[in-house]
Design a protein around this motif. Structure first.
Motif, short mmCIF file in Angstrom:
data_model
loop_
_atom_site.label_atom_id
_atom_site.label_comp_id
_atom_site.label_asym_id
_atom_site.label_seq_id
_atom_site.Cartn_x
_atom_site.Cartn_y
_atom_site.Cartn_z
N MET A 43 0.79 -0.61 -0.04
CA MET A 43 0.19 0.22 -0.11
C MET A 43 0.77 1.01 0.02
N CYS A 44 1.67 0.99 1.13
CA CYS A 44 3.06 3.26 0.99
C CYS A 44 3.74 2.45 -0.52
N VAL A 45 4.10 1.60 -1.39
CA VAL A 45 4.09 1.84 -2.63
C VAL A 45 3.36 2.54 -3.70
N ASP A 46 2.26 1.90 -3.32
CA ASP A 46 1.50 2.51 -3.83
C ASP A 46 1.13 4.30 -4.22
N ARG A 56 -8.27 8.76 0.60
CA ARG A 56 -9.16 7.25 0.68
C ARG A 56 -8.38 6.60 1.47
N ASN A 57 -7.17 6.30 2.35
CA ASN A 57 -6.00 6.16 2.84
C ASN A 57 -6.68 5.98 4.28
N PRO A 58 -7.26 4.98 5.13
CA PRO A 58 -8.19 4.50 6.30
C PRO A 58 -6.69 4.29 7.40
N PHE A 59 -5.26 4.32 6.77
CA PHE A 59 -4.73 4.25 7.70
C PHE A 59 -2.71 5.49 7.33
N ARG A 60 -4.24 6.71 6.25
CA ARG A 60 -3.02 7.34 6.65
C ARG A 60 -2.75 8.50 8.21
N PRO A 61 -1.45 9.00 7.74
CA PRO A 61 -0.65 9.05 9.54
C PRO A 61 -1.68 10.61 9.50
#
Length: 75
Positions: A43-46, A56-61
């Motif tokens: 996911m990080c690479v994407d 749309r990233n639910p894990f965004r810092p």
């Protein structure tokens, strides 16, 4: 040995660009990184390559700063 576990305050991990432009995070698995970090790395690479929408990233810092997550109070 000594093991140090870093977690995101009983929240899901932190995956994505930090407040420091160009610094991407994939951390906060609370000892479960061996299971979750490979998918988090993908996911990080994407996110790094612009193939995923950071908003749309639910894990965004930035979710803590944005108020998307209620802060946990210490016990």
């Amino acid at each position: 040995g000594v093991f140090i576990y870093v977690n995101a305050g009983h929240q899901p991990p932190l995956i994505g660009e930090s407040d420091l432009p160009g610094l991407f995070l994939n951390t906060g698995y609370s000892g479960h990184g061996v299971m979750g970090s490979p998918a988090g790395a993908r996911m990080c690479v994407d996110l790094m390559l612009g193939r995923a929408d950071p908003l749309r990233n639910p894990f965004r810092p930035s979710r803590f700063r944005e108020g998307a997550v209620a802060a946990k109070k210490p016990l």
